[in-house]
Structure formats: C-alpha cells, structure tokens
Design an enzyme around this catalytic site. Structure first.
Site, short mmCIF file in Angstrom:
data_model
loop_
_atom_site.label_atom_id
_atom_site.label_comp_id
_atom_site.label_asym_id
_atom_site.label_seq_id
_atom_site.Cartn_x
_atom_site.Cartn_y
_atom_site.Cartn_z
N LYS A 188 -19.41 3.00 3.36
CA LYS A 188 -19.15 1.61 3.73
C LYS A 188 -19.48 1.40 5.21
O LYS A 188 -18.85 2.00 6.08
CB LYS A 188 -17.67 1.26 3.52
N GLU A 264 -12.96 10.99 12.93
CA GLU A 264 -13.47 10.91 14.31
C GLU A 264 -12.93 9.61 14.90
O GLU A 264 -13.30 8.53 14.42
CB GLU A 264 -15.00 10.86 14.32
N CYS A 299 -16.92 5.41 21.73
CA CYS A 299 -15.66 6.18 21.64
C CYS A 299 -15.56 7.21 22.76
O CYS A 299 -14.46 7.55 23.19
CB CYS A 299 -15.57 6.85 20.30
N GLU A 399 -7.57 2.14 24.80
CA GLU A 399 -9.02 2.08 24.64
C GLU A 399 -9.47 0.63 24.69
O GLU A 399 -9.09 -0.16 23.83
CB GLU A 399 -9.40 2.71 23.30
P1 TAP Z 1 -11.92 0.25 12.94
O1 TAP Z 1 -11.26 -1.07 12.91
O2 TAP Z 1 -11.08 1.44 12.80
O3 TAP Z 1 -13.05 0.17 11.84
C1 TAP Z 1 -13.85 1.27 11.50
C2 TAP Z 1 -14.24 1.16 10.05
O4 TAP Z 1 -13.06 1.22 9.25
C3 TAP Z 1 -14.95 -0.14 9.68
O5 TAP Z 1 -15.89 0.11 8.66
C4 TAP Z 1 -13.80 -0.98 9.14
O6 TAP Z 1 -14.19 -1.99 8.24
C5 TAP Z 1 -12.99 0.06 8.41
N1 TAP Z 1 -11.61 -0.33 8.22
C6 TAP Z 1 -10.90 -1.28 8.90
N2 TAP Z 1 -9.65 -1.34 8.41
C7 TAP Z 1 -9.56 -0.44 7.42
C8 TAP Z 1 -8.52 -0.03 6.54
N3 TAP Z 1 -7.29 -0.59 6.60
N4 TAP Z 1 -8.76 0.95 5.66
C9 TAP Z 1 -9.98 1.53 5.57
N5 TAP Z 1 -11.02 1.18 6.37
C10 TAP Z 1 -10.81 0.21 7.29
O7 TAP Z 1 -12.70 0.48 14.28
P2 TAP Z 1 -13.87 -0.38 14.88
O8 TAP Z 1 -13.23 -1.53 15.56
O9 TAP Z 1 -14.92 -0.65 13.91
O10 TAP Z 1 -14.53 0.66 15.90
C11 TAP Z 1 -14.00 0.90 17.10
C12 TAP Z 1 -13.17 2.18 17.08
O11 TAP Z 1 -13.89 3.29 16.54
C13 TAP Z 1 -12.79 2.59 18.46
O12 TAP Z 1 -11.44 2.93 18.50
C14 TAP Z 1 -13.65 3.82 18.75
O13 TAP Z 1 -13.16 4.70 19.69
C15 TAP Z 1 -13.82 4.42 17.42
N6 TAP Z 1 -15.06 5.20 17.33
C16 TAP Z 1 -14.96 6.55 17.30
C17 TAP Z 1 -16.09 7.32 17.24
C18 TAP Z 1 -15.95 8.81 17.22
S1 TAP Z 1 -17.22 9.68 16.86
N7 TAP Z 1 -14.84 9.39 17.47
C19 TAP Z 1 -17.34 6.72 17.19
C20 TAP Z 1 -17.42 5.36 17.21
C21 TAP Z 1 -16.25 4.60 17.27
P3 TAP Z 1 -14.36 -3.51 8.76
O14 TAP Z 1 -15.66 -3.55 9.43
O15 TAP Z 1 -14.34 -4.32 7.56
O16 TAP Z 1 -13.22 -3.80 9.68
#
Ligand code: TAP
Length: 504
Positions: A188, A264, A299, A399
């Site tokens: 997804k 991650e 991240c 963050e």
């Molecule tokens: P999230 O809100 O955690 O979303 C990540 C993914 O999870 C998206 O596909 C999201 O779908 C999905 N998701 C959201 N709520 C969910 C739930 N209740 N159950 C299952 N899946 C769910 O994070 P984001 O805002 O996209 O990304 C930013 C975060 O990712 C930051 O905290 C960053 O540090 C972290 N990040 C970490 C890494 C590594 S390698 N450690 C790399 C990149 C980013 P939707 O799009 O529909 O919300």
C-alpha cells in the site's frame, strides 16, 4: 518556472490510477475513487482507486495463489534475478517519466528525483536481484551420522505499507529484498503518492514478473493499511512511517496471526560538531543537506545541530548565509529548486505550528520561519534555523518533518553524547571531528542505527538501515540483512546413519 523539457514530460504522462491486482489494473471493489493534489499548486492531480478491505483480500488471494504455485519462489534464482534486473533496467529507462510523476505527486525537487530517487530505486532493485544467486545456505557441523542443512525459505506473502516522502525508493527498499527472496507482495502506497508505484508495478510485469507476485492497493491507511496489518494470510508485514502508526502494527499482529512485523520509524537525529571539527567549507553543505534535503521530510533528517560553544557563532553565521544562497524554494519542476512544497496544507500548518512553538519557547529564529510563495497555491515554507535552543524544547524533541534546524550548544564531550542520546529516537547521527579517537568513541556511544563521521550519510545499498529505540523494530532495509528478514530459517535433518549405527 518549470524547464520546458520537464513540462513536456509532465504533459505527456498518462497516470495509472487503478489498483494493480493479479497482474491487472482494476477499479476498487467499491468503485470509489479519491482525488490527489499537486502540493506545489494545490490543484487536483489524479483520481485514484479508493481501495478497502475487499481489495486487500483480492490482492492477498492472488499473492497466496502465486506463492503456493511456486511460480516465483520455485523459479531458479538465476531466472528470478534476470526478471528483477530487467525491472530495474525499465525503471532506469523510464527515469524522466517516473521522476516527473514523483515531483508532481509529492512536490519533490526534480533535480533530486531524476538524479537520486529514481536511479537509487533502480539500483536498489538491481542490488537485491544480483544477490539472488550469490547467497548460500548452510550445512551444520553435525557428526557423520547426519547431514543437517539450514536453509532459508521465503516467508510467503509479504505485506508492505509505505510513506509519502520517498514513494518510489521506499517501495524499492521493501520490494527489492522481498521479491529477491522469492516472496509475493501486497503493498500500500501512501494516499498522497500512489502514482510512481502503480507505474512501477506495470514495469515489473513488463519485465516478466508473473501475475499475483506484486499487487498494489491504494487507499487510506486506517482501512487498507489496517486490513494488511490484520490479514490472516499475510506472513510478514514491513512498515515505514511514523512511530505512532508503527506501534499499532504490533497490536494487530498480536491480535491476529502473529505475522512478523518489521518497522522503520521516525527520528530526531543529532549532528554533533566537536570543537576540533574540520573545515567549515566542507561541513556547512553537509549540515544543511542533512536537514533541508527533501524539505526535511526525511526520517533521518539531522534536525538537531549539537555544536561546541566555541564554534557556534561562526558556524551559525555560515549556515544562515548558505541557506539563503543555496537552498532555493520554488517550483519543484524547476531544475534550480532545492526546496519544494510540504506534502499537504495540513502538514504545512503542522510545520508552521512547530516554528511558532520554537519562538514561544525562547529559541532564537535566525533565518526563515514563514510560509512563502503563497500566491502559487502551494504549501511552501522557508528553510528555518533556530539558534540557542535547549534539548527540552519541542523543536528539539518532536519530529517536525520539515526544513527546520534546531541548534543546541554544548561544552564537553560527555554533554554532547548525553544530548545526542536524550531522545526516544535512534535512527541516525553524525559526528564531525578531526580526531579519529574521538570519532570512534562518539560513534560507539551514540545510540543510533547509522552514524556518519565527518559526513551526513545513510550508508549505501551494502549497509543496513534501521533504527534503535523507538525508530525501529525488528527490521532493516538494504543490504543482505534485509534479505534475511523476509525468509524463515528451516532445519532439514537427514539421517545418514548406517543400519545399526547410532545417530550423531
Ligand atoms: P504515517 O502516517 O505513519 O503513514 C505511513 C503509512 O502508513 C502511509 O501509507 C499511511 O497511509 C499508513 N497508515 C496511516 N495510518 C495507518 C493505520 N492506522 N494503520 C495502518 N497504516 C496506516 O507516516 P507519514 O506521515 O506518511 O510519514 C512520515 C513518517 O514516516 C515520519 O514519522 C517519518 O520519520 C517516517 N519515516 C520513516 C522512515 C524510516 S526508513 N525509518 C522513512 C520515511 C519516513 P495514508 O497515506 O493513508 O495515511
């Protein structure tokens, strides 16, 4: 202004917007769609299939059928390698199309996406593909009465849920090792950024990946993501995203089929500048790249600058000057732009909220701090630096995921280590010093998955990437360590005893 070449590429792209299940683009089972926007303009971009539990179920059924048939796992490693290398080649061949797609969808600067994200996406698939026929299993040191093989087998069906900040690359970090080890995948993308992955799925099919081996289900995290997390027929799930959502995957696995969970997560990474750090001409671009690259939506962003008091004034002055000179905010399709928009209006407001909190808590704003280019309709914020902060402030603890650097002074090495480690996260860090002993001591003392010395670095494809503490759980992307996590270890014990001989 966008360069005419990139604008031409943009005008010629036909987005793939349906779910990709069992080798075909299909509408969502409900028939519903949702509209994404271009974050640089706020205008509608694409109408995407709105997946739900039924689509996840269809995708898992296809993946399970492909896994059980052995069409992929039973293929010789050399043949699997050839298909995946071809997939990587096709990504390279479609570099401009994928790069422009990513820029329109996520607001990422085209200069980064064309030269880094998409080439790195192809390189990642290729690296794992190349390992397919070069990794050996083991024979245990038993006695002569038995042969015991320790073999790795694909777990079967892998689920993956990825974020919006590096849509193609994060997909490759999961797909590369999961497919190379013979698994079938249901993935997804983030809701805002499904387009590059949907096109990549088609390219994988063009490369010869059998139907059902790679399935893409777009849709909301709290529906599609949860359905993947809870599906009883998914054997392992790999997630990249926020720590908050990541921890729910552990609950879902515990409540359902105990699928393996690989997380991650977020970070609040320190960049530590020691008193004897070298030439600031080298250090300044590294420090700014660490925090402003990808608009700080990264991240591993080095968002805390922990700097020896004796170097702080000169360093901050140089950072402010270089930020204004080098980190141009603008249309991400323009080759000279280095900072595009925040991913959404809501995220822009969140980042501006942190900037307001930094001011209110008494940090000294030395550059940026405001929304810019509002007339474009895009979600732009100026690169921002706060000096004289403390590690207790919210801008040092939480963050932000935006282009905001928080500068915190220190006086002793012990204090620098304490500040660096005083965070719930532990994803990355960097240390700048000319003294190899100090470098080694600090690199070992800082609790983080990757520590760069005299550089900001996430390593390369040969090194594992994952987080300590609340930055990760059970998983690493990249390197052969990523292969292992998508496999199960099996012992095959073959009795070799002659008739009456006792076994070893
Ligand atoms: P999230 O809100 O955690 O979303 C990540 C993914 O999870 C998206 O596909 C999201 O779908 C999905 N998701 C959201 N709520 C969910 C739930 N209740 N159950 C299952 N899946 C769910 O994070 P984001 O805002 O996209 O990304 C930013 C975060 O990712 C930051 O905290 C960053 O540090 C972290 N990040 C970490 C890494 C590594 S390698 N450690 C790399 C990149 C980013 P939707 O799009 O529909 O919300």
């Amino acid at each position: 202004m966008a360069s005419s070449t990139m604008a031409d590429v943009a005008a010629g792209i036909r987005f793939r917007t349906a779910a990709y299940i069992d080798g075909q683009f299909v509408p969502a089972a409900s028939g519903a769609t949702y509209v994404t926007e271009n974050p640089a303009t706020g205008q509608p971009l694409a109408e995407i299939a709105l997946g739900d539990e039924r689509d996840v179920d269809r995708a898992v059924t296809a993946a399970r059928r492909a896994a059980d048939s052995g069409v992929w796992s039973g293929m010789s490693p050399g043949d699997r390698k050839r298909i995946l290398v071809r997939f990587a080649d096709l990504i390279d061949e479609h570099n401009d199309e994928l790069a422009v797609t990513e820029t329109l969808d996520a607001g990422k600067p085209i200069s980064d996406v064309r030269t880094l994200d998409i080439p790195d996406t192809a390189a990642c698939i290729r690296w794992h593909a190349e390992a397919t026929d070069k990794l050996y299993d083991q024979v245990a040191p038993t006695g002569p009465g038995a042969v015991a093989m320790i073999v790795r087998e694909p777990v079967g069906v892998v689920g993956a849920v990825i974020p919006w900040n590096y849509p193609a690359q994060m997909a490759a970090w999961k797909l590369g090792p999961a497919l190379a080890t013979g698994n079938c995948v249901v993935i997804k993308p983030a809701q805002q950024t499904s387009l590059s992955l949907l096109r990549m799925a088609e390219l994988a099919s063009d490369a010869g990946l059998p139907p059902g081996v790679l399935n893409v289900v777009p849709g909301p995290g709290d529906v599609v993501g949860v359905a993947i997390a809870r599906h009883p027929d998914i054997d392992a799930v790999a997630f990249t995203g926020s720590t908050e959502v990541g921890r729910t995957f552990l609950h879902h696995a515990a409540d359902t089929n105990l699928k393996r969970v690989l997380l991650e997560l977020g970070g609040k990474s320190p960049q530590v500048i020691m008193a004897d750090a070298g030439d600031l001409d080298r250090i300044v671009p590294q420090v700014l790249n660490a925090v402003f690259w990808n608009m700080g939506e990264n991240c591993s962003a080095g968002s805390r600058l922990v700097v020896h008091r004796s170097r702080k004034t000169e360093l901050v002055e140089r950072l402010v000057a270089a930020a204004a000179r080098d980190w141009i905010v603008g249309d991400p399709l323009d080759e000279s732009t280095r900072i595009g928009p925040m991913i959404t209006r809501g995220h822009l407001e969140r980042v501006l909220g942190y900037i307001a909190a930094g001011r209110a808590e008494g940090a000294r704003l030395v550059t940026g701090g405001n929304r810019v280019l509002e007339e474009t309709g895009g979600h732009f914020v100026a690169p921002t630096i706060f000096d004289d902060a403390t590690n207790e402030m919210r801008i040092a603890r939480e963050e932000i995921f935006g282009p905001v650097l928080t500068v915190i002074p220190f006086d002793t090495e012990a204090e620098a280590i304490a500040i660096a480690n005083d965070t719930p996260y532990g994803l990355a860090a960097s240390v700048y010093t000319e003294n190899v002993r100090v470098a080694h001591r600090m690199a070992r003392a800082i609790k983080a998955g990757t520590v760069g010395v005299n550089a900001y670095s996430e390593g390369d494809l040969t090194t594992p990437f994952g987080g300590f503490k609340q930055s990760g759980f059970g998983g690493h992307d990249k390197s052969v360590h990523a292969h292992a996590q998508y496999t199960d270890l099996k012992t095959i014990w073959i009795d070799m005893a002659e008739d009456d001989e006792p076994q070893a």
